[in-house]
Design a protein around this motif. Structure first.
Motif, PDB file in Angstrom:
ATOM      1  N   ASP A  93      31.990  11.067  -9.724  1.00 15.92           N
ATOM      2  CA  ASP A  93      32.508  11.162  -7.932  1.00 15.92           C
ATOM      3  C   ASP A  93      32.587   9.384  -8.255  1.00 15.92           C
ATOM      4  O   ASP A  93      33.859   9.388  -7.404  1.00 15.92           O
ATOM      5  CB  ASP A  93      31.010  11.354  -6.823  1.00 15.92           C
ATOM      6  N   LYS A  94      33.164   8.614  -8.638  1.00 17.92           N
ATOM      7  CA  LYS A  94      33.355   6.886  -9.018  1.00 17.92           C
ATOM      8  C   LYS A  94      33.289   7.502  -9.742  1.00 17.92           C
ATOM      9  O   LYS A  94      34.091   6.444 -10.395  1.00 17.92           O
ATOM     10  CB  LYS A  94      31.680   6.674  -8.879  1.00 17.92           C
ATOM     11  N   ALA A  95      33.424   7.782 -10.738  1.00 17.99           N
ATOM     12  CA  ALA A  95      33.842   8.188 -12.318  1.00 17.99           C
ATOM     13  C   ALA A  95      35.190   8.207 -12.025  1.00 17.99           C
ATOM     14  O   ALA A  95      36.634   8.527 -12.884  1.00 17.99           O
ATOM     15  CB  ALA A  95      33.459   8.678 -13.302  1.00 17.99           C
ATOM     16  N   VAL A  96      35.376   9.664 -11.273  1.00 15.03           N
ATOM     17  CA  VAL A  96      36.833  10.445 -11.173  1.00 15.03           C
ATOM     18  C   VAL A  96      37.188  10.017 -10.146  1.00 15.03           C
ATOM     19  O   VAL A  96      39.119  10.347 -10.013  1.00 15.03           O
ATOM     20  CB  VAL A  96      36.539  12.087 -10.995  1.00 15.03           C
ATOM     21  N   ALA A  97      36.765   9.057  -9.276  1.00 15.12           N
ATOM     22  CA  ALA A  97      38.054   8.040  -8.456  1.00 15.12           C
ATOM     23  C   ALA A  97      39.091   8.117  -8.144  1.00 15.12           C
ATOM     24  O   ALA A  97      40.017   7.887  -7.609  1.00 15.12           O
ATOM     25  CB  ALA A  97      36.934   7.542  -7.263  1.00 15.12           C
ATOM     26  N   PRO A  98      38.902   6.907  -9.309  1.00 18.09           N
ATOM     27  CA  PRO A  98      40.514   6.145 -10.054  1.00 18.09           C
ATOM     28  C   PRO A  98      41.192   6.807 -10.471  1.00 18.09           C
ATOM     29  O   PRO A  98      42.792   6.574 -10.048  1.00 18.09           O
ATOM     30  CB  PRO A  98      39.946   5.225 -10.615  1.00 18.09           C
ATOM     31  N   PHE A  99      41.161   7.952 -10.512  1.00 19.00           N
ATOM     32  CA  PHE A  99      42.100   9.012 -11.490  1.00 19.00           C
ATOM     33  C   PHE A  99      42.430   9.902 -10.170  1.00 19.00           C
ATOM     34  O   PHE A  99      43.734  10.594 -10.434  1.00 19.00           O
ATOM     35  CB  PHE A  99      40.815  10.040 -12.356  1.00 19.00           C
TER      36      PHE A  99
END
Length: 238
Positions: free
Chosen positions: A166-172
Motif C-alpha cells: 500500500d505504501k509502495a503504490v500510494a505515490p504512483f
C-alpha cells in the motif's frame, strides 16, 4: 484495458553474447505480438550492447500492433526514430554509459530541451512519452514540454512492494491523478513483474500501457514465451 508492450532488449543481449542470430530478435518481436502483446518496445543504446540500430530498422516492418522506441534523445537517436517512425518514442534521461534507466526527467530544468525534441517528433507524427518519477511538481510541469504521455518509473514501487504494498503504490496513485489532471496519458515501466503487476494495475487510475522486459524474459526462460505473455496480460485485467 491497459496494454502490454514487451521490451525485447534482453533477447538481443543473449544473442550478442555469442554472436550470430540466436535467438532471433525479429522473430521474438513477431512472436510476442502473436501471443497477445499489444506492443513491442526496444531501447537502442549508442554502444549497441543489446538492441542495435539495425534491429530497429529490421523490426519496424513486422509490427502489427504498436512500436515503442525508448532512449536518450541524442542526435543519432532522434534521426533513427524519425527514420523508423514508430507509434511512440519514450524519452529517458539516462547517459550512454548507464546500465539501465534509473531516474526520471527533471521537467523543470530540462523544459526547453524537451520542448525542442518533442516538437521535432510531433512534427514527424510520432507520439511522445517521457520517463518520470512520482515527484508531483515534475509531473505537473511535464505538460509544459508538450509530451503526450508520461511513463512512471516504477522501480521504487517494485523495491518497496514486498515490504508494504500500500505504501509502495500510494505515490504512483497521486502521480497518475496529477498527470490526468494535466491532460497527460499514463504509461509505466521498470521492474514490474508477475508478483507486483496486478496490484499496480488495479490501483493506478487511467493506466494506458505498461512496458515490461527483464522480468518477462526471465519468466519466459522457465514458462515459455507464449505462456508468459498471456500470464502478464492476465495481470492487467481489471
Amino acid at each position: 484495458m491497459t496494454k502490454l508492450s514487451v521490451n525485447i532488449n534482453k533477447v538481443a543481449t543473449l544473442r550478442n553474447s555469442r554472436g550470430g542470430n540466436m535467438p532471433n530478435v525479429v522473430k521474438a518481436a513477431v512472436d510476442v505480438q502473436l501471443f497477445g502483446a499489444e506492443g513491442v518496445t526496444v531501447h537502442p543504446r549508442p554502444d549497441e550492447r543489446h538492441i542495435r540500430y539495425q534491429d530497429v530498422l529490421d523490426i519496424r516492418p513486422i509490427i502489427k500492433t504498436e512500436f515503442n522506441i525508448e532512449g536518450y534523445p541524442s542526435r543519432s537517436f532522434i534521426d533513427l526514430v524519425k527514420k523508423v517512425k514508430p507509434h511512440q518514442v519514450t524519452l529517458v534521461p539516462d547517459p550512454p554509459e548507464a546500465l539501465t534507466s534509473n531516474a526520471g526527467w527533471d521537467t523543470i530544468k530540462n523544459k526547453s530541451f524537451l520542448q525542442d525534441v518533442i516538437a521535432e517528433f510531433s512534427e514527424a507524427g510520432i507520439r511522445t512519452s517521457i520517463f518520470i518519477d512520482t515527484n508531483l511538481d515534475q509531473i505537473a510541469n511535464a505538460a509544459a514540454t508538450n509530451t503526450d504521455r508520461v511513463e512512471l518509473y516504477t522501480e521504487p514501487y517494485a523495491t518497496m512492494f514486498p515490504k508494504d504494498r500500500d505504501k509502495a503504490v500510494a505515490p504512483f496513485v497521486k502521480a497518475a491523478e496529477i498527470a490526468k489532471k494535466a491532460g497527460l496519458k499514463i504509461n509505466a515501466g521498470h521492474d514490474l513483474s508477475l508478483e507486483n503487476l496486478k496490484f499496480f494495475s488495479e490501483h493506478i487510475p487511467y493506466l494506458a500501457e505498461v512496458s515490461i522486459g527483464h522480468a518477462l524474459i526471465c519468466d519466459a526462460l522457465y514458462l515459455g514465451l507464449e505462456k508468459t505473455v498471456k500470464m502478464y496480460k492476465e495481470q492487467l485485467v481489471k
